[in-house]
Scaffold this active site. Sequence first.
Site, PDB file in Angstrom:
ATOM      1  N   HIS A   1       0.709  -1.129   0.109  1.00  0.00           N
ATOM      2  CA  HIS A   1      -0.068   0.076  -0.046  1.00  0.00           C
ATOM      3  C   HIS A   1       0.820   1.139   0.078  1.00  0.00           C
ATOM      4  O   HIS A   1       1.363   1.769   0.894  1.00  0.00           O
ATOM      5  CB  HIS A   1      -0.962  -0.085   1.305  1.00  0.00           C
ATOM      6  CG  HIS A   1      -2.053   0.923   1.263  1.00  0.00           C
ATOM      7  ND1 HIS A   1      -3.319   0.699   1.797  1.00  0.00           N
ATOM      8  CD2 HIS A   1      -2.083   2.223   0.759  1.00  0.00           C
ATOM      9  CE1 HIS A   1      -4.051   1.752   1.623  1.00  0.00           C
ATOM     10  NE2 HIS A   1      -3.192   2.818   0.955  1.00  0.00           N
TER      11      HIS A   1
ATOM     12  N   HIS B   1     -11.022   1.094   0.969  1.00  0.00           N
ATOM     13  CA  HIS B   1     -10.884   1.941   1.853  1.00  0.00           C
ATOM     14  C   HIS B   1     -12.116   2.057   2.717  1.00  0.00           C
ATOM     15  O   HIS B   1     -13.166   2.526   2.527  1.00  0.00           O
ATOM     16  CB  HIS B   1     -10.484   3.261   1.445  1.00  0.00           C
ATOM     17  CG  HIS B   1     -10.164   4.529   2.218  1.00  0.00           C
ATOM     18  ND1 HIS B   1      -8.858   4.975   2.421  1.00  0.00           N
ATOM     19  CD2 HIS B   1     -10.987   5.126   3.081  1.00  0.00           C
ATOM     20  CE1 HIS B   1      -9.053   6.023   3.249  1.00  0.00           C
ATOM     21  NE2 HIS B   1     -10.204   6.076   3.813  1.00  0.00           N
TER      22      HIS B   1
ATOM     23  N   ASP C   1       0.848   2.729   3.727  1.00  0.00           N
ATOM     24  CA  ASP C   1       0.054   3.801   3.311  1.00  0.00           C
ATOM     25  C   ASP C   1       0.855   5.183   2.997  1.00  0.00           C
ATOM     26  O   ASP C   1       0.486   5.866   3.207  1.00  0.00           O
ATOM     27  CB  ASP C   1      -1.027   3.990   4.278  1.00  0.00           C
ATOM     28  CG  ASP C   1      -1.996   4.757   3.396  1.00  0.00           C
ATOM     29  OD1 ASP C   1      -1.854   5.292   2.445  1.00  0.00           O
ATOM     30  OD2 ASP C   1      -3.023   5.114   4.278  1.00  0.00           O
TER      31      ASP C   1
ATOM     32  N   GLY D   1      -2.761  12.383   4.771  1.00  0.00           N
ATOM     33  CA  GLY D   1      -1.602  11.126   4.717  1.00  0.00           C
ATOM     34  C   GLY D   1      -0.263  11.809   5.007  1.00  0.00           C
ATOM     35  O   GLY D   1      -0.058  12.786   5.183  1.00  0.00           O
TER      36      GLY D   1
HETATM   37 ZN   LIG Z   1      -6.863   4.262   2.214  1.00  0.00          ZN
END
Ligand SMILES: [Zn+2]
Lengths: 430, 311
Positions: free
Chosen positions: A67, A185, A311, A330
Amino acid sequence: MKLEKLSASTILRNGTIIDPVAEKQFKADVLIEDGRIAGIGGQINHEDAKSIDCSGLIITHGFCDLHVHFREPGREDKETLATGSRAALAGGFTRVCVMPNTDPPIDTPEAVANIIDKARELPVHIHPIGAVTHQQQGRQLTEMGSMRDSGSVAFSDDGLPITNGSVMRMALEYGGMLNVPVINHAEDIDLRNDGLMNEGAVSTRLGLPGNPAAAEINMVHRDLELARTTSTRLHVPHVSTAGAARLIGDLKKQHDGISAEVTPHHLFFNDEDLLGFDTNLKVAPPIRSEADRQGLITAIRQGVFECIATDHAPHTTEEKEGTFDLAPFGMIGLESCFGAVNRILVNENDLPLMELIKMLTVNPRNIMGFDNDLLTVGEAAELVVVDTGAEYEFSRAHIQSKSVNSPYLGRQLTGKIHYTISKGNLAVVQ
Amino acid sequence: MMLKNRHLLGLEGYPRADIAKIIDTAFRFREVLDRPVKKVPALQGQTIVNLFFENSTRTRISFELAQKRLSADTVNFSASSSSLKKGESFKDTAKNIEAMKIDAVVMRHPTPGAPWHLTRFVDAVIINAGDGTHEHPTQAILDMMSLQERFKRLKGLKIGIVGDILHSRVALSNIYGLITMGAEVTLCGPANLIPLHVGELGVQVNHNIDEVIEWADALNILRIQRERMGIGLIPSIREYRRLFGITSERLDRHQKEIVIMHPGPMNRGVEIDSQIADGDQAIILDQVLNGVASRMAILYLLMGGQETKPE
Ligand SMILES: [Zn+2]
């Protein structure tokens, strides 16, 4: 970090090998010739080989991350496949799966082929994940079959939840037919509402709109039920709540198509770390409470999570310097990954190092169907050499990503990558 | 420095001694405001920018008046939130202020945490004039000053805060300040407008306004934002008034001496009746005057005004 071509012959000397497939740890030298493993054993002699001293260091499979967001095409100012590859190497990763929420999204076989093409000469293996729906709009399925044939290893609209349960069901059924995992998600966007951080005492103290744990739990529950009833493959990304972890653990007992990942940041931080309004800690799903963090660690011990996934989500400094509401969700995570999870799981919570290594290597590879017995003569060398005991403060010097949105800056980590060997390259990280 | 912290960003964790000192100083400035010549030279030669990213006529005027009474030079900067959304960088605005060599910034901003953010880019004293749904520390200080004026103490007072707590910076700063000063706080309002975890801040929650009236020494009535209607947060004004409205019939029924506060602007006939707002129990206009005095005290103490005593 210095990136060079591997010499025709290289020997990793005096290291300790951890083989996560055989679940064995032993001292041995590793001989690599022409980028392939040519021998593993005690005291290998080879006249012309370049020797790399690995005494006191662990040698194991290169890490695999299911990811990451490399932002190409569209936001090359944040990251490219090339700069992302360097970030991966700095974190000990030799193989990553890139999410399709680029601009435009990876939602056609041609777009998938384009990524594969661009990644061919890069020093790590990059596998595209295709979008589930056209333009990630959550309505019309993409040409998943053709995209798989072009190299898409899984399907996800990551960043955006698939809100329509019917669409999710069809995606799972179609993905099941193709034997590829579907990754959703998992956030109920109505429950999330305008939430910017975990809902709890801390969001109340900060006056920030909260995103309740139920937003994730609810969506994970739906996805698990759909995967169970259709007997298909579901991979649950970045689980942030103890509640969702419990549901996943329960459902795994009934259906073996379920896998799940947890990020380093949901294990390392809790919502009290947001008390200074650090926008680098603004992520989706949000950093949760200490109880959730502990719940995730417990779930790891119980085997709920197959793998760690970063991520890795680069954003520009300009964007992250905005006020908390405008800053995008993020953080980058490849470079800091091992130092963070090794500190939290192995040092502070006594998880055996072997278990952690499996979560970074063989387990994610199995989910995606990559070959996994890497410590075998003849295999292309995909290795990492790491000092698991090194304690250090994470700094800008450790970042190879084009972006620097890391909340780990200034934090103490344990475990440092020394070398990453991948696709005939040697990255000298330290 | 006359206060422990360089800025006034919020009242969470703010020292009790400093709150007391601000209130004491505010009472001395209050005397200045009662004189024919209402001006002291305390901040002569110092420049303050009022940086308002969101409209708030009352708060801005109160600050401006406080600054003029202290003889400071004042610049007003209003940026509409639409220009922010267009991507005009907060940092650029901050850097511009920094370049102009300003001594203090009074900022109103729609986003929680924006004043903390500003401290990273600007080397001036920063005073939070309201950051979204987070804090409004100067409002809480003027509220506490008004309570102290009436009751001669804060410790042990029982204060009810009524209305939309979830979206209220006034409520949060009052909670922090009042708890620090030893008062007891009960929140009252629709359950969906009271944060689920607010109990961890040391307050009680009671959805029965009549019980809260019986219990409290004073009520702080929050404005019900009309934009919250019709999106499911408040079913109707009629319903709100029936369950939480401070109506004259309701107060008559209780036959109780209770002090009524409101941070303004009021929706007469919604959260509070005109007879109550204009009645003997209300100290709403004292709050307005105390607002100027409190803000004078805060500016004076934070900007280390020349040692001309306010008396
Ligand atoms: Zn995500």
